[in-house]
Design a protein around this motif. Structure first.
Motif, short mmCIF file in Angstrom:
data_model
loop_
_atom_site.label_atom_id
_atom_site.label_comp_id
_atom_site.label_asym_id
_atom_site.label_seq_id
_atom_site.Cartn_x
_atom_site.Cartn_y
_atom_site.Cartn_z
N ALA A 144 -73.86 2.50 -22.96
CA ALA A 144 -74.37 1.13 -22.85
C ALA A 144 -73.33 0.21 -22.22
N GLU A 145 -72.08 0.33 -22.64
CA GLU A 145 -71.02 -0.54 -22.11
C GLU A 145 -70.81 -0.30 -20.61
N ARG A 146 -70.88 0.95 -20.19
CA ARG A 146 -70.74 1.27 -18.77
C ARG A 146 -71.89 0.68 -17.97
N THR A 147 -73.10 0.77 -18.49
CA THR A 147 -74.27 0.23 -17.80
C THR A 147 -74.15 -1.28 -17.64
N PHE A 148 -73.75 -1.97 -18.71
CA PHE A 148 -73.58 -3.42 -18.63
C PHE A 148 -72.48 -3.77 -17.63
N ALA A 149 -71.43 -2.99 -17.57
CA ALA A 149 -70.36 -3.24 -16.61
C ALA A 149 -70.87 -3.11 -15.18
N TRP A 150 -71.68 -2.10 -14.91
CA TRP A 150 -72.26 -1.94 -13.58
C TRP A 150 -73.14 -3.13 -13.22
N LEU A 151 -73.96 -3.57 -14.16
CA LEU A 151 -74.83 -4.71 -13.89
C LEU A 151 -74.04 -5.99 -13.64
N MET A 152 -72.95 -6.17 -14.35
CA MET A 152 -72.16 -7.39 -14.21
C MET A 152 -71.36 -7.41 -12.91
N ASN A 153 -71.32 -6.31 -12.18
CA ASN A 153 -70.71 -6.32 -10.85
C ASN A 153 -71.52 -7.18 -9.89
N SER A 154 -72.78 -7.40 -10.20
CA SER A 154 -73.62 -8.28 -9.38
C SER A 154 -73.46 -9.70 -9.90
N ARG A 155 -72.83 -10.55 -9.12
CA ARG A 155 -72.57 -11.93 -9.57
C ARG A 155 -73.86 -12.66 -9.91
N ARG A 156 -74.91 -12.35 -9.20
CA ARG A 156 -76.19 -13.01 -9.44
C ARG A 156 -76.72 -12.71 -10.84
N LEU A 157 -76.52 -11.49 -11.34
CA LEU A 157 -76.96 -11.14 -12.69
C LEU A 157 -76.01 -11.69 -13.75
N ALA A 158 -74.74 -11.78 -13.43
CA ALA A 158 -73.75 -12.20 -14.41
C ALA A 158 -73.81 -13.69 -14.71
N ARG A 159 -74.35 -14.48 -13.82
CA ARG A 159 -74.29 -15.94 -13.97
C ARG A 159 -75.61 -16.57 -14.40
N ASP A 160 -76.64 -15.80 -14.62
CA ASP A 160 -77.93 -16.32 -15.06
C ASP A 160 -78.48 -17.41 -14.15
N TYR A 161 -78.50 -17.16 -12.87
CA TYR A 161 -79.04 -18.12 -11.92
C TYR A 161 -80.57 -18.13 -11.90
N GLU A 162 -81.17 -17.07 -12.34
CA GLU A 162 -82.61 -16.92 -12.21
C GLU A 162 -83.37 -17.74 -13.25
N ALA A 163 -84.45 -18.35 -12.85
CA ALA A 163 -85.28 -19.13 -13.76
C ALA A 163 -86.36 -18.26 -14.41
N LEU A 164 -86.76 -17.20 -13.73
CA LEU A 164 -87.82 -16.33 -14.24
C LEU A 164 -87.24 -14.99 -14.65
N THR A 165 -87.71 -14.45 -15.77
CA THR A 165 -87.24 -13.14 -16.21
C THR A 165 -87.67 -12.05 -15.23
N ALA A 166 -88.81 -12.21 -14.58
CA ALA A 166 -89.28 -11.22 -13.60
C ALA A 166 -88.30 -11.11 -12.43
N THR A 167 -87.69 -12.22 -12.04
CA THR A 167 -86.70 -12.19 -10.95
C THR A 167 -85.47 -11.40 -11.38
N SER A 168 -85.01 -11.61 -12.61
CA SER A 168 -83.85 -10.85 -13.11
C SER A 168 -84.17 -9.36 -13.16
N GLU A 169 -85.37 -9.00 -13.60
CA GLU A 169 -85.76 -7.59 -13.63
C GLU A 169 -85.76 -7.00 -12.23
N ALA A 170 -86.24 -7.76 -11.26
CA ALA A 170 -86.26 -7.27 -9.87
C ALA A 170 -84.84 -7.07 -9.36
N MET A 171 -83.92 -7.95 -9.72
CA MET A 171 -82.53 -7.80 -9.29
C MET A 171 -81.89 -6.55 -9.89
#
Length: 102
Positions: free
Chosen positions: A73-100
């Motif tokens: 789980a920790e490795r997976t979260f680390a991979w996801l956080m490499n994407s700045r867009r996912l790490a900063r919660d810029y998205e207004a819709l949860t569907a957009t975050s899922e797509a990212m």
């Protein structure tokens, strides 16, 4: 696999049932941390015929202790956080975050 992103006011334990139902055809064993203890283990067994194991620290452990399968789980979260867009919660819709994530 499947992805579920929820709003901050919706608990992960509540979202787990829907996620596991969608994922059921692909898995037979679920590892979860201590936050998922309670009725979810029995629900998985009774409704989905899944084996679920709760990975949590023992009360007598002090200091750092490696928990089995926690690194996945920790490795997976680390991979996801490499994407700045996912790490900063810029998205207004949860569907957009899922797509990212996909």
């Amino acid at each position: 696999m499947v992805v579920t992103v929820t709003a901050a006011n919706f608990g992960a334990r509540d979202a787990a049932a829907g996620l596991l139902t969608r994922l059921r055809r692909d898995i037979t064993l679920v590892w979860a941390d201590g936050g998922y203890t309670g009725g979810l283990v029995g629900w998985c067994r009774d409704n989905l015929a899944l084996t679920s194991e709760i990975v949590k620290r023992t009360d007598d452990t002090t200091g750092f202790a490696v928990l089995p399968r926690r690194w996945v789980a920790e490795r997976t979260f680390a991979w996801l956080m490499n994407s700045r867009r996912l790490a900063r919660d810029y998205e207004a819709l949860t569907a957009t975050s899922e797509a990212m994530i996909r």
